[in-house]
Design a protein around this motif. Structure first.
Motif, PDB file in Angstrom:
ATOM      1  N   TRP A  44       0.815  -1.226   0.000  1.00  0.00           N
ATOM      2  CA  TRP A  44       0.000   0.000   0.000  1.00  0.00           C
ATOM      3  C   TRP A  44       0.842   1.267   0.000  1.00  0.00           C
ATOM      4  O   TRP A  44       0.393   2.323  -0.395  1.00  0.00           O
ATOM      5  N   PRO A  51       0.575   6.048  -1.980  1.00  0.00           N
ATOM      6  CA  PRO A  51       0.978   7.436  -1.673  1.00  0.00           C
ATOM      7  C   PRO A  51       2.313   7.813  -2.288  1.00  0.00           C
ATOM      8  O   PRO A  51       2.525   8.980  -2.646  1.00  0.00           O
ATOM      9  N   ARG A 110       3.449  23.523 -22.306  1.00  0.00           N
ATOM     10  CA  ARG A 110       3.257  24.923 -22.657  1.00  0.00           C
ATOM     11  C   ARG A 110       4.392  25.497 -23.514  1.00  0.00           C
ATOM     12  O   ARG A 110       4.357  26.644 -23.921  1.00  0.00           O
ATOM     13  N   ILE A 170      17.850  38.905  -6.284  1.00  0.00           N
ATOM     14  CA  ILE A 170      17.144  40.077  -6.803  1.00  0.00           C
ATOM     15  C   ILE A 170      17.092  41.175  -5.744  1.00  0.00           C
ATOM     16  O   ILE A 170      17.094  42.363  -6.055  1.00  0.00           O
ATOM     17  N   THR A 171      17.079  40.771  -4.470  1.00  0.00           N
ATOM     18  CA  THR A 171      17.025  41.766  -3.398  1.00  0.00           C
ATOM     19  C   THR A 171      18.393  42.404  -3.164  1.00  0.00           C
ATOM     20  O   THR A 171      18.500  43.607  -2.944  1.00  0.00           O
ATOM     21  N   PHE A 172      19.417  41.590  -3.222  1.00  0.00           N
ATOM     22  CA  PHE A 172      20.747  42.030  -2.812  1.00  0.00           C
ATOM     23  C   PHE A 172      21.610  42.466  -3.990  1.00  0.00           C
ATOM     24  O   PHE A 172      22.253  43.515  -3.948  1.00  0.00           O
ATOM     25  N   ALA A 173      21.597  41.692  -5.072  1.00  0.00           N
ATOM     26  CA  ALA A 173      22.566  41.929  -6.141  1.00  0.00           C
ATOM     27  C   ALA A 173      22.032  42.802  -7.264  1.00  0.00           C
ATOM     28  O   ALA A 173      22.793  43.394  -8.008  1.00  0.00           O
ATOM     29  N   ARG A 223      22.196  39.392 -13.678  1.00  0.00           N
ATOM     30  CA  ARG A 223      20.924  38.773 -14.051  1.00  0.00           C
ATOM     31  C   ARG A 223      21.111  37.296 -14.385  1.00  0.00           C
ATOM     32  O   ARG A 223      21.406  36.919 -15.518  1.00  0.00           O
ATOM     33  N   TYR A 276      12.049  35.468 -14.657  1.00  0.00           N
ATOM     34  CA  TYR A 276      11.058  36.325 -13.999  1.00  0.00           C
ATOM     35  C   TYR A 276      10.809  37.588 -14.831  1.00  0.00           C
ATOM     36  O   TYR A 276       9.672  38.046 -14.964  1.00  0.00           O
ATOM     37  N   LEU A 277      11.868  38.131 -15.415  1.00  0.00           N
ATOM     38  CA  LEU A 277      11.735  39.337 -16.216  1.00  0.00           C
ATOM     39  C   LEU A 277      11.017  39.046 -17.530  1.00  0.00           C
ATOM     40  O   LEU A 277      10.136  39.796 -17.945  1.00  0.00           O
ATOM     41  N   ARG A 327       8.844  36.881 -18.135  1.00  0.00           N
ATOM     42  CA  ARG A 327       7.415  36.653 -17.908  1.00  0.00           C
ATOM     43  C   ARG A 327       6.629  37.932 -18.178  1.00  0.00           C
ATOM     44  O   ARG A 327       5.479  37.892 -18.587  1.00  0.00           O
ATOM     45  N   GLU A 328       7.257  39.050 -17.898  1.00  0.00           N
ATOM     46  CA  GLU A 328       6.600  40.344 -18.029  1.00  0.00           C
ATOM     47  C   GLU A 328       6.288  40.671 -19.486  1.00  0.00           C
ATOM     48  O   GLU A 328       5.224  41.184 -19.788  1.00  0.00           O
ATOM     49  N   SER A 329       7.225  40.370 -20.390  1.00  0.00           N
ATOM     50  CA  SER A 329       7.052  40.807 -21.772  1.00  0.00           C
ATOM     51  C   SER A 329       6.894  39.653 -22.757  1.00  0.00           C
ATOM     52  O   SER A 329       6.263  39.793 -23.779  1.00  0.00           O
TER      53      SER A 329
END
Lengths: 249, 264
Positions: free
Chosen positions: B13, B17, B35, B210-213, B221, B228-229, B231-233
């Protein structure tokens, strides 16, 4: 046989949580998806709207415009959508998700510097200097596209040390003193208060972005959604937006 | 598979799971693959900015893996082979980056190595500017990857035990010799696993970077930031790059699993 019961109990409690937050006593809920730069204004507007419409709860979800449109396209339950530029809204329009479109106000760029402006930035041309660390939005995001157009109009070439994902990212790096200057919206400088200084520049008048708002066609509360759109586009919401620095629509 | 389970004594069994869990991980990857615009896949991942992002990711991940080895191996040795007051607390702190939201890590790094940070001004005087540099990316990646190195190596060190080291010492080997000739060869599989996990984690690092560098093509990048960038365009490019990242990660992880299988 103990754990299936435990799992069942866990699932039951989770789903119970999910449904108990739904309208219990016939109260109506309006879900508004708004661009992150509208956070402060829309929170205030939502409160006013709730006060004028007893029994109505406005649920606000803030994110980048592209994220919001993507969420709506994937079936997220929203009644109203407000984005930070027309291009992202056009995506929702093309997919037939948008019912009535209106504009809520305009915004333009301003230079943000750390408090006291340590690098002595006076004009847009100062940003093109070699020894100035400038942070811009990436051209792919609305504020970056606007920055790019401003550069063209002023015929200068800014070499940023970083091209950020959003206005808030630019603002936080300037506020932290990591960068000497950044290009953000007038409203962002206003919202940021003492954490940054603003340096207006003439060329910004030629690059004005308009914020659109729309009710969504598959909303179950289309009448209520429309009255919220009107409240923001032509009603009392306009005062809040003006106070936040937004220009006429 | 079912045949093997009968022999190894795993109740049947359990397979249900287990299969559900596997499906839970595989299904989103399949959905991602469906996709992808296969017709333009290679032009999407072959663009200059995509190539720059991939190359930067591989370089910085390799550099942070080296840093993880230099810092993580001694830490694992100290945690596994010595006892001192506050050791439990220290272990918890070392593991902290595993559970911290990456943005929190990024903010913490900003206030440490940033221009106005704790060490930033000192480093600035020494002519070392970390803000918005590739160095910042490596620091962010090392910060989040280091625990993987320490945890996997400490586990291996404890499982391996100390009897060979004791024997070597009684035969007159100095501690450094024992470390070099006995301990490290003994835990090599764990060391490799830790290094590959660190590399994979560095490859996927997003929030702290992205926060620090910051995000500048070819400099800070990395591939996750580029995705992530995009995705925007250009959502199609974002999907294609996502799949590329998955493939690279699978290759990296597959490498160590294969190596480990051969070693044990």
């Amino acid at each position: 046989m103990k754990w299936p019961a435990a799992v069942a109990l866990l699932l039951a409690s989770l789903t119970a949580c999910g449904s108990s937050s739904e309208d219990a006593a016939g109260d109506r809920t309006l879900t508004v998806f708004a661009a992150a730069s509208l956070k402060d204004s829309f929170s205030e507007i939502a409160e006013q709207f709730e006060a004028e419409n007893p029994g109505v709860t406005v649920r606000l979800s803030f994110a980048g415009s592209a994220d919001l449109v993507a969420q709506v396209e994937q079936g997220a339950p929203a009644d109203v959508l407000a984005t930070a530029d027309e291009r992202t809204m056009r995506g929702a329009q093309d997919d037939g998700l948008v019912e009535v479109l209106d504009s809520i106000g305009s915004n333009r760029l301003e230079i943000a510097t750390p408090p006291g402006n340590p690098a002595g930035i006076r004009s847009l041309a100062d940003l093109a200097g070699r020894d100035v660390q400038v942070v811009l939005c990436a051209p792919a995001v609305p504020c970056g596209a606007a920055a790019h157009r401003v550069e063209k109009i002023a015929s200068i070439d800014i070499e940023p040390v970083s091209e950020e994902q959003s206005v808030t990212d630019v603002l936080s790096k300037v506020a932290a003193g990591e960068a000497d200057a950044g290009l953000v919206y007038v409203t962002d400088v206003q919202t940021a208060g003492d954490s940054v200084d603003g340096v207006p520049f003439a060329e910004s008048a030629e690059v004005v972005s308009t914020y659109p708002i729309a009710s969504l066609s598959r909303s179950d509360e289309s009448a209520l959604a429309q009255s919220f759109v009107d409240f923001v586009a032509t009603g009392p919401g306009q005062d809040v937006l003006r106070a936040a620095g937004f220009g006429p629509r | 598979m079912a045949l093997t389970s009968q022999h190894s004594g795993v109740p049947r069994w359990v397979l249900v799971p287990a299969a559900a869990g596997a499906l839970f991980i595989v299904l989103p990857l399949v959905a991602l693959a469906t996709r992808v615009e296969w017709g333009s896949f290679f032009s999407l991942i072959g663009s200059d900015s995509s190539q720059a992002a991939l190359w930067l990711s591989l370089r910085t991940s390799a550099a942070s893996t080296v840093l993880c080895l230099l810092l993580g191996v001694p830490m694992a040795l100290v945690l596994a082979r010595t006892t001192f007051r506050g050791q439990a607390v220290l272990r918890s702190i070392v593991l902290l980056p595993l559970v911290l939201p990456p943005v929190v890590g990024g903010i913490a790094l900003l206030y440490t190595f940033g221009r106005k940070g704790l060490l930033g001004e000192t480093l600035d005087v020494l002519g070392w500017q970390i803000a918005f540099s590739t160095t910042a990316v490596v620091i962010a990646q090392t910060f989040v990857s280091l625990p993987f190195m320490v945890v996997s190596l400490e586990g291996t060190l404890r499982t391996a035990g100390q009897q060979y080291e004791v024997v070597a010492a009684t035969l007159g080997a100095r501690p450094t010799t024992v470390l070099r000739r006995v301990t490290l060869p003994l835990v090599l599989p764990g060391l490799a696993a830790g290094a590959v996990l660190s590399f994979a984690r560095a490859l996927g690092e997003f929030g702290a970077t992205i926060t620090f560098a910051g995000s500048l093509e070819g400099v800070t990048r990395t591939l996750p930031l580029e995705i992530y960038l995009q995705r925007e365009s250009d959502p199609d490019a974002a999907v294609a790059l996502s799949l590329l990242l998955v493939v690279v990660a699978v290759l990296v992880i597959g490498l160590v699993r294969g190596g480990r299988g051969a070693a044990t």
